[in-house]
Scaffold this motif. Structure first.
Motif, mmCIF file in Angstrom:
data_model
loop_
_atom_site.group_PDB
_atom_site.id
_atom_site.type_symbol
_atom_site.label_atom_id
_atom_site.label_comp_id
_atom_site.label_asym_id
_atom_site.label_seq_id
_atom_site.Cartn_x
_atom_site.Cartn_y
_atom_site.Cartn_z
ATOM 1 N N VAL A 393 0.775 -1.166 -0.021
ATOM 2 C CA VAL A 393 -0.148 0.150 0.077
ATOM 3 C C VAL A 393 0.702 1.132 0.240
ATOM 4 C CG1 VAL A 393 -0.352 0.151 2.388
ATOM 5 C CG2 VAL A 393 -1.746 1.208 1.231
ATOM 6 N N TYR A 394 2.022 1.214 0.616
ATOM 7 C CA TYR A 394 3.125 2.189 0.701
ATOM 8 C C TYR A 394 3.594 2.625 -0.884
ATOM 9 C CZ TYR A 394 7.510 4.713 1.163
ATOM 10 O OH TYR A 394 8.630 5.330 0.876
ATOM 11 N N ALA A 395 3.828 1.390 -1.579
ATOM 12 C CA ALA A 395 4.337 1.460 -2.896
ATOM 13 C C ALA A 395 3.395 2.188 -3.758
ATOM 14 C CB ALA A 395 4.901 0.075 -3.292
ATOM 15 N N VAL A 396 2.181 1.859 -3.631
ATOM 16 C CA VAL A 396 1.194 2.707 -4.591
ATOM 17 C C VAL A 396 1.075 3.989 -4.201
ATOM 18 C CG1 VAL A 396 -1.475 2.514 -5.008
ATOM 19 C CG2 VAL A 396 -0.284 0.493 -4.548
ATOM 20 N N ALA A 397 1.026 4.163 -2.973
ATOM 21 C CA ALA A 397 0.922 5.653 -2.461
ATOM 22 C C ALA A 397 2.143 6.467 -3.099
ATOM 23 C CB ALA A 397 0.663 6.115 -1.043
ATOM 24 N N MET A 398 3.361 6.057 -2.804
ATOM 25 C CA MET A 398 4.682 6.607 -3.168
ATOM 26 C C MET A 398 4.743 6.797 -4.976
ATOM 27 S SD MET A 398 7.027 8.120 -1.548
ATOM 28 C CE MET A 398 8.746 8.784 -2.241
ATOM 29 N N THR A 399 4.371 5.807 -5.457
ATOM 30 C CA THR A 399 4.509 5.542 -6.946
ATOM 31 C C THR A 399 3.669 6.664 -7.544
ATOM 32 O OG1 THR A 399 5.204 3.402 -7.029
ATOM 33 C CG2 THR A 399 4.089 4.469 -9.081
ATOM 34 N N LEU A 400 2.310 6.966 -7.100
ATOM 35 C CA LEU A 400 1.488 7.916 -7.490
ATOM 36 C C LEU A 400 2.083 9.291 -7.142
ATOM 37 C CD1 LEU A 400 -2.041 6.236 -6.834
ATOM 38 C CD2 LEU A 400 -1.126 6.578 -9.037
ATOM 39 N N ALA A 401 2.108 9.369 -5.904
ATOM 40 C CA ALA A 401 2.826 10.664 -5.307
ATOM 41 C C ALA A 401 3.996 11.222 -5.985
ATOM 42 C CB ALA A 401 2.901 10.588 -3.947
ATOM 43 N N ILE A 402 4.897 10.263 -6.259
ATOM 44 C CA ILE A 402 6.297 10.763 -6.724
ATOM 45 C C ILE A 402 5.974 11.300 -8.271
ATOM 46 C CG2 ILE A 402 7.281 8.573 -7.385
ATOM 47 C CD1 ILE A 402 9.823 9.776 -6.279
ATOM 48 N N MET A 403 5.108 10.296 -9.001
ATOM 49 C CA MET A 403 4.985 10.660 -10.444
ATOM 50 C C MET A 403 4.407 11.961 -10.426
ATOM 51 S SD MET A 403 3.805 6.704 -11.770
ATOM 52 C CE MET A 403 3.432 7.705 -13.497
ATOM 53 N N GLN A 404 3.197 12.280 -9.694
ATOM 54 C CA GLN A 404 2.188 13.522 -9.923
ATOM 55 C C GLN A 404 3.475 14.596 -9.478
ATOM 56 O OE1 GLN A 404 1.651 15.811 -7.227
ATOM 57 N NE2 GLN A 404 0.360 17.015 -8.905
ATOM 58 N N LEU A 405 4.351 14.398 -8.482
ATOM 59 C CA LEU A 405 5.114 15.472 -8.068
ATOM 60 C C LEU A 405 5.999 15.776 -9.192
ATOM 61 C CD1 LEU A 405 6.117 17.261 -5.225
ATOM 62 C CD2 LEU A 405 7.890 15.528 -5.225
ATOM 63 N N PHE A 406 6.604 14.976 -9.842
ATOM 64 C CA PHE A 406 7.822 15.010 -11.020
ATOM 65 C C PHE A 406 6.788 15.658 -12.230
ATOM 66 C CE2 PHE A 406 10.713 13.243 -8.675
ATOM 67 C CZ PHE A 406 12.062 13.267 -9.181
ATOM 68 N N HIS A 407 5.369 15.410 -12.414
ATOM 69 C CA HIS A 407 4.958 15.934 -13.316
ATOM 70 C C HIS A 407 4.687 17.573 -13.123
ATOM 71 C CE1 HIS A 407 1.172 17.512 -15.321
ATOM 72 N NE2 HIS A 407 1.784 17.002 -16.395
ATOM 73 N N GLN A 408 4.130 17.769 -11.949
ATOM 74 C CA GLN A 408 3.955 19.091 -11.320
ATOM 75 C C GLN A 408 5.447 19.963 -11.551
ATOM 76 O OE1 GLN A 408 1.857 19.434 -7.792
ATOM 77 N NE2 GLN A 408 1.991 21.650 -7.874
ATOM 78 N N TYR A 409 6.459 19.547 -11.136
ATOM 79 C CA TYR A 409 7.670 20.510 -10.829
ATOM 80 C C TYR A 409 8.832 20.092 -11.676
ATOM 81 C CZ TYR A 409 5.175 21.635 -6.556
ATOM 82 O OH TYR A 409 4.273 22.285 -5.720
ATOM 83 N N PHE A 410 8.700 18.878 -12.448
ATOM 84 C CA PHE A 410 10.087 18.499 -12.928
ATOM 85 C C PHE A 410 9.746 18.021 -14.382
ATOM 86 C CE2 PHE A 410 10.969 17.847 -8.512
ATOM 87 C CZ PHE A 410 11.787 18.725 -8.146
#
Length: 509
Positions: A393-410
């Motif tokens: 469940v952590y991997a799901v949250a982290m994968t979604l969060a980090i992909m969205q973060l990189f799309h938004q800022y990087f």
């Protein structure tokens, strides 16, 4: 172009034959410990099957197309056959490609930037290298020379090590998501690649891009590295099969070819991206699979048992509960354009995912802080229970969060990332070599400073005045890690950049 085509045929043939030879090697020399007879036999058959796929796809006669058009796929060896055109590189080894999605056939929507996936892949490769440098000072690992920050010599002694606290936390929060994220990103481009190239060219591409680097490391670079480390540590010498970090490349090759085979007869599944919270619920359900596998394989997700490393998979609890589901999810995402859902994620959903991730980081810190900070009611059994439950469940949250973060800022490529992006794959494959050379340098420095060093296998310790094994001083461990981290990163990226320009390597990486 014809010369490139002949080079590709020659290279794929050579890699296929080497895979066959490595398969025979695994059957004839099964090894010991976690590398048991069943595992070696499975791998022998696995590698021979790769050889059969590669040679059949190269040489199996096919009927010529009735007519050729300008839109037809390029011939073997031309641009596009070995994945150099549109597939964004994941740290699996897909090479350096454009960072824009290709328009779907028959439609011409505006191209949208997915540079953030390249940047994410590069960042995660940096984290993988960092992860392994930390591991050299926290526990005996299969990465070559290492020492330990924990006093495991006596179960009655509770270590009070700040490095162990920080290092164990960092490795725990990394291990629980980053390889699953790699599998997801890698799988995302498989449907489009298979559609564009067709089955034969797709398999040839994977044999060259994935099978080539795997053979290079597991049969040559890995065994030679451990031979060097054994010689330096004064241990018995043996030239033995060693996958190192390329275990991931091996299983990505397995998953990719399995997908290509299944796709020939399975119907295409059209499924929009589920809401992130639904994906979290699926991750929570996978926690039960993860826990069940963990108990079955020795009571810990990291248990050094034969079946936990079967077929060179690094932890089958992760393999069944995370890596296979994440690869399958990546295929669905690629077929149904789930990236759009990530890119258009609502702000409150993105922040909820970030809070969930930080909550897991805090929980893991409380579990690891017992090594240096006395916290009442925190026991080892509670720590094991948490880490045997939360990763999916952590991997799901982290994968979604980090992909969205990189799309938004990087989602833009700086000159540094433009240089590092194409280099990340080869960095992932070779970083154990510079890491161990720096480790040898560190050992020589502390020996010159008067610290006595003894080896047990490839794990080194200092000694007390009466000759008993002891841990290195805390300041020495911190200083050694900083040296290892900085020099390894400074060496491996330029080394990878120039190495991938060498003949043959430029076709694999």
């Amino acid at each position: 172009m014809k010369r490139e085509g002949r080079s590709l045929v020659w290279l794929c043939t050579t890699i296929s034959v080497l895979l066959f030879a490595e398969g025979i090697w695994r059957l004839a020399d099964p090894g010991v410990g976690v590398d048991n007879v069943a595992s070696s036999s499975f791998q022998g058959a696995n590698f021979i099957l790769f050889c059969v796929f590669g040679l059949c796809c190269l040489y199996w006669p096919e009927k010529p197309a009735p007519s050729a058009s300008k839109d037809e796929e390029p011939a073997a060896g031309e641009k596009g056959v070995v994945g150099l055109d549109v597939e964004t590189p994941a740290a699996n080894g897909e090479g350096a490609e454009r960072c824009k999605e290709e328009d779907a056939p028959g439609a011409k929507p505006p191209k949208r930037q997915i540079t953030y996936l390249t940047n994410l892949k590069t960042f995660l490769t940096f984290i993988v290298v960092t992860h392994h440098t930390v591991g050299q000072f926290t526990r005996p690992v299969g990465a070559g020379l290492s020492t330990v920050a924990a006093n495991f010599l006596s179960p009655d002694l509770q270590p009070k090590s700040s490095f162990l606290t920080g290092g164990s936390w960092f490795q725990s929060v990394d291990q629980a998501y980053f390889m699953a994220t790699f599998f997801f990103i890698s799988a995302y481009f498989c449907p489009r690649s298979l559609d564009r190239k067709g089955f034969k060219k797709f398999v040839i591409d994977k044999i060259v891009r994935l099978g080539g680097p795997f053979v290079l490391y597991s049969a040559f670079l890995g065994p030679l590295l451990f031979l060097m480390c054994q010689a330096y540590a004064g241990q018995p010498l043996s030239y033995s099969y060693n996958t190192g970090p390329t275990w991931f490349i091996l299983w990505l090759l397995n998953f990719s070819i399995a997908y290509a085979v299944i796709a020939q007869f399975a119907p295409t599944l059209k499924l929009g991206m589920p809401h992130p919270f639904v994906l979290l619920a699926i991750g929570a359900a996978l926690c039960g699979v993860f826990y069940g596998m963990t108990v079955a394989l020795g009571g810990s997700a990291y248990a050094p048992t034969a079946w936990n490393y079967f077929g060179s998979m690094v932890f089958w609890a992760y393999g069944l509960a995370m890596y296979i589901p994440f690869f399958a999810a990546g295929v669905l995402a690629g077929r149904n354009d789930w990236l759009k859902g990530v890119e258009e994620m609502q702000t409150w959903v993105a922040w909820t995912l970030r809070v969930v991730c930080v909550g897991f980081w805090t929980l893991v810190f409380l579990m690891t802080a017992e090594y240096a900070i006395p916290i009442p009611s925190i026991e080892a059994k509670q720590w094991e229970l948490v880490m045997n439950l939360i990763p999916p469940v952590y991997a799901v949250a982290m994968t979604l969060a980090i992909m969205q973060l990189f799309h938004q800022y990087f989602n833009a490529q700086s000159s540094l990332m433009r240089w590092a992006g194409p280099t990340a794959y080869i960095v992932y494959a070779i970083h154990f070599w510079p890491m161990n050379l720096v480790m040898i340098t560190f050992i020589e420095i502390i020996k010159a400073a008067g610290v006595p060093v003894v080896f047990e296998g490839l794990v080194f310790f200092s000694t007390t005045a009466d000759g008993e094994r002891s841990l290195l001083p805390e300041a020495c461990i911190w200083g050694g890690w900083v040296m290892l981290f900085v020099l390894t990163q400074l060496v491996v990226w330029p080394l990878g950049f120039y190495a991938r320009k060498a003949p043959v390597l430029d076709m694999m990486f």
